[in-house]
Write a protein that holds these residues in place. Sequence first.
Motif, PDB file in Angstrom:
ATOM      1  N   LEU A   1       0.829  -1.206   0.000  1.00  0.00           N
ATOM      2  CA  LEU A   1       0.000   0.000   0.000  1.00  0.00           C
ATOM      3  C   LEU A   1       0.865   1.258   0.000  1.00  0.00           C
ATOM      4  CD1 LEU A   1      -2.824  -0.936   2.548  1.00  0.00           C
ATOM      5  CD2 LEU A   1      -2.973  -0.905   0.054  1.00  0.00           C
ATOM      6  N   SER A   2       1.957   1.204   0.732  1.00  0.00           N
ATOM      7  CA  SER A   2       2.844   2.356   0.825  1.00  0.00           C
ATOM      8  C   SER A   2       3.431   2.727  -0.531  1.00  0.00           C
ATOM      9  CB  SER A   2       3.969   2.055   1.827  1.00  0.00           C
ATOM     10  OG  SER A   2       4.786   3.174   2.041  1.00  0.00           O
ATOM     11  N   ASP A   3       3.664   1.736  -1.368  1.00  0.00           N
ATOM     12  CA  ASP A   3       4.190   1.988  -2.713  1.00  0.00           C
ATOM     13  C   ASP A   3       3.134   2.546  -3.663  1.00  0.00           C
ATOM     14  OD1 ASP A   3       6.712   1.110  -2.015  1.00  0.00           O
ATOM     15  OD2 ASP A   3       6.375  -0.940  -2.727  1.00  0.00           O
ATOM     16  N   ALA A   4       1.850   2.327  -3.328  1.00  0.00           N
ATOM     17  CA  ALA A   4       0.780   2.677  -4.263  1.00  0.00           C
ATOM     18  C   ALA A   4       0.033   3.958  -3.904  1.00  0.00           C
ATOM     19  CB  ALA A   4      -0.222   1.523  -4.357  1.00  0.00           C
ATOM     20  N   PHE A   5       0.186   4.454  -2.667  1.00  0.00           N
ATOM     21  CA  PHE A   5      -0.622   5.591  -2.219  1.00  0.00           C
ATOM     22  C   PHE A   5       0.246   6.667  -1.579  1.00  0.00           C
ATOM     23  CE2 PHE A   5      -3.483   1.992  -2.455  1.00  0.00           C
ATOM     24  CZ  PHE A   5      -4.588   2.539  -3.098  1.00  0.00           C
ATOM     25  N   ASP A   6      -0.349   7.863  -1.425  1.00  0.00           N
ATOM     26  CA  ASP A   6       0.340   8.968  -0.759  1.00  0.00           C
ATOM     27  C   ASP A   6       0.272   8.835   0.753  1.00  0.00           C
ATOM     28  OD1 ASP A   6       0.725  10.189  -3.289  1.00  0.00           O
ATOM     29  OD2 ASP A   6      -1.260  11.117  -3.179  1.00  0.00           O
ATOM     30  N   THR A   7      -0.876   8.367   1.234  1.00  0.00           N
ATOM     31  CA  THR A   7      -1.155   8.351   2.665  1.00  0.00           C
ATOM     32  C   THR A   7      -1.901   7.075   3.034  1.00  0.00           C
ATOM     33  OG1 THR A   7      -1.264  10.758   2.825  1.00  0.00           O
ATOM     34  CG2 THR A   7      -2.403   9.525   4.521  1.00  0.00           C
ATOM     35  N   ILE A   8      -1.587   6.534   4.194  1.00  0.00           N
ATOM     36  CA  ILE A   8      -2.308   5.380   4.740  1.00  0.00           C
ATOM     37  C   ILE A   8      -2.839   5.769   6.118  1.00  0.00           C
ATOM     38  CG2 ILE A   8      -2.167   2.957   5.432  1.00  0.00           C
ATOM     39  CD1 ILE A   8       0.252   2.691   3.560  1.00  0.00           C
ATOM     40  N   ILE A   9      -4.132   5.586   6.307  1.00  0.00           N
ATOM     41  CA  ILE A   9      -4.754   5.839   7.605  1.00  0.00           C
ATOM     42  C   ILE A   9      -5.050   4.485   8.240  1.00  0.00           C
ATOM     43  CG2 ILE A   9      -6.619   6.961   8.865  1.00  0.00           C
ATOM     44  CD1 ILE A   9      -4.782   8.886   7.418  1.00  0.00           C
ATOM     45  N   VAL A  10      -4.419   4.234   9.378  1.00  0.00           N
ATOM     46  CA  VAL A  10      -4.433   2.913  10.009  1.00  0.00           C
ATOM     47  C   VAL A  10      -5.370   2.917  11.211  1.00  0.00           C
ATOM     48  CG1 VAL A  10      -3.012   1.090  11.022  1.00  0.00           C
ATOM     49  CG2 VAL A  10      -2.036   2.620   9.296  1.00  0.00           C
ATOM     50  N   GLU A  11      -6.134   1.860  11.354  1.00  0.00           N
ATOM     51  CA  GLU A  11      -7.010   1.672  12.508  1.00  0.00           C
ATOM     52  C   GLU A  11      -6.420   0.614  13.434  1.00  0.00           C
ATOM     53  OE1 GLU A  11     -11.427  -0.081  13.624  1.00  0.00           O
ATOM     54  OE2 GLU A  11     -11.086   0.723  11.608  1.00  0.00           O
ATOM     55  N   GLY A  12      -6.271   0.963  14.694  1.00  0.00           N
ATOM     56  CA  GLY A  12      -5.849  -0.010  15.693  1.00  0.00           C
ATOM     57  C   GLY A  12      -6.986  -0.931  16.077  1.00  0.00           C
ATOM     58  N   ALA A  13      -6.728  -1.788  17.061  1.00  0.00           N
ATOM     59  CA  ALA A  13      -7.741  -2.753  17.513  1.00  0.00           C
ATOM     60  C   ALA A  13      -7.843  -2.701  19.030  1.00  0.00           C
ATOM     61  CB  ALA A  13      -7.372  -4.163  17.064  1.00  0.00           C
ATOM     62  N   GLY A  14      -9.072  -2.604  19.544  1.00  0.00           N
ATOM     63  CA  GLY A  14      -9.229  -2.557  20.993  1.00  0.00           C
ATOM     64  C   GLY A  14      -8.485  -1.370  21.561  1.00  0.00           C
ATOM     65  N   SER A  15      -7.591  -1.634  22.515  1.00  0.00           N
ATOM     66  CA  SER A  15      -6.811  -0.587  23.163  1.00  0.00           C
ATOM     67  C   SER A  15      -5.337  -0.947  23.150  1.00  0.00           C
ATOM     68  CB  SER A  15      -7.281  -0.410  24.614  1.00  0.00           C
ATOM     69  OG  SER A  15      -6.329   0.295  25.376  1.00  0.00           O
ATOM     70  N   PRO A  16      -4.441   0.043  23.015  1.00  0.00           N
ATOM     71  CA  PRO A  16      -3.008  -0.252  23.076  1.00  0.00           C
ATOM     72  C   PRO A  16      -2.518  -0.547  24.489  1.00  0.00           C
ATOM     73  CG  PRO A  16      -3.341   2.111  22.893  1.00  0.00           C
ATOM     74  CD  PRO A  16      -4.696   1.474  22.739  1.00  0.00           C
ATOM     75  N   ALA A  17      -3.387  -0.349  25.485  1.00  0.00           N
ATOM     76  CA  ALA A  17      -2.976  -0.527  26.875  1.00  0.00           C
ATOM     77  C   ALA A  17      -3.372  -1.884  27.444  1.00  0.00           C
ATOM     78  CB  ALA A  17      -3.571   0.586  27.735  1.00  0.00           C
ATOM     79  N   GLU A  18      -3.660  -2.850  26.578  1.00  0.00           N
ATOM     80  CA  GLU A  18      -3.945  -4.208  27.050  1.00  0.00           C
ATOM     81  C   GLU A  18      -2.621  -4.880  27.379  1.00  0.00           C
ATOM     82  OE1 GLU A  18      -6.892  -4.914  27.645  1.00  0.00           O
ATOM     83  OE2 GLU A  18      -8.119  -3.680  26.320  1.00  0.00           O
TER      84      GLU A  18
END
Length: 509
Positions: free
Chosen positions: A123-140
Amino acid sequence: MSARTLMIQGTTSDAGKSLLVTALCRWLLRQGVRVAPFKPQNMALNSAVTADGGEIGRAQAAQALACGLQPHTDMNPVLLKPNTDVGAQVIIHGHAVDTMDARAYHDYKRTARAAVLESHNRLSDAFDTIIVEGAGSPAEINLHANDIANMGFAEAVDCPVILVADIDRGGVFAHLVGTLALLSESEQARVKGFVIHRFRGDIRLLQSGLEWLEQHTGKPVIGVLPWLHDLHLEAEDALPREPSPASQSETPCIRIIVPTLPRISNHTDFDPLRLHPQVDLQFVAPNAAIPAADLIILPGSKSVRQDLAWLREQGWEAAIQRHLRYGGRLIGICGGFQMLGRAIHDPAGLEGDPGSSDGLGLLNLETTLEPEKQLRNVRGRLTINDAQGCTSVTGGRMPGATEAEISGYEIHAGVTRGPALDRPALQLSQGPDGAISDDGLILGSYLHGLFESPSACTALLGWAGLSDAQPEDYLALREAAIERLADAVEQHLDTARLLSLLGLKAVST
């Protein structure tokens, strides 16, 4: 040049990650940015079929539409579909590889991580920007080791993070400060700001709290998104919080009920019905009374035999028989369609212990679960021959035959055979699908998206008893919701800061 990546993480599940990613994707598309959505690892039973013939989370498919793209398996390289309380089917790059318990998947994460980074690189090679969604919480804390869903991914690709929290749940400042405190120093530094979601009321009453938050953490509040009333966005997994709008209406409508199966899947199938002004759709919770209805719909399931056993324990089999005796209509979709037959066989134990279960016996067919899933987007026509007519709580009647164009997708491991298939419910591009009972009261189909076409939805509501069903354009409603989200970004977030995080310049208008 590689794309700039921005990750949205949440303090909890359902904090607003999917919504914010969707909103940012459409807002960036408006700026002329080539943007793609990405979720490294998703655990959800709502999924969609991609243009390249794989399976990803339903939310990422909606985010792709917000970007003006067709969904692709690289947008969600790891999908986990729970089929028991301790195990899940593991899908890599759109295709199932195995069913694993938590310990086995923990050992598998190195392979999963490689798949995640491979997809991100493409995706990084094909687009200008990537918007990423995490899962649950990073504090697990228990899931921190070998993490690929939140900070583990952000650190691997060296991207900034925005932390979002839902103020409607209460305790929003504790959620944000507590989550930040449980991160390592490098992870804390990666958080570039906060977004507060679902605010209702006078923003001036929140201002002192926002100022305290910024002073206490040293992080900016990028914005506060208001509660957007009557906004519809396809759910990643959770059932809708709010009742069907028609349930509060005094206008006569048709009543539809859907059992909330323990492993219900693709319940987004019912969004067009839930939002229809003439439809009172209710998800019937476990141990709740089963109300009278014009139409019962058995939904998809990730564990069909186990969910069928649950239906029987809850008294649904008797309720369905009573419903049919009084002329009510019944639809089964995907797993629900399999339940309508004489038997379901799972010789390989794909969804639990190997074995067979008696179906409801309402259609003369049997289903065998086979290792290779059927994954395809399809188009065709729905044909309903309602020679008997029907009467509903509205007093409606619609005799005759109705045809309507239809499109959707199939995701199922079952192969269904039997004489009932000689009366198909749909004629699709690759052949007939589903079945209609001899008395015209029961319809089964493998098609997800059965109600998305206005003409098909109107025809099915007429078949179920709503004689004056009005066509509603669900796809237009979904598009309008995505546009509202982009408007909210423009109005309520610090867009200059967002562009700076992505290394972009404002577009003059």
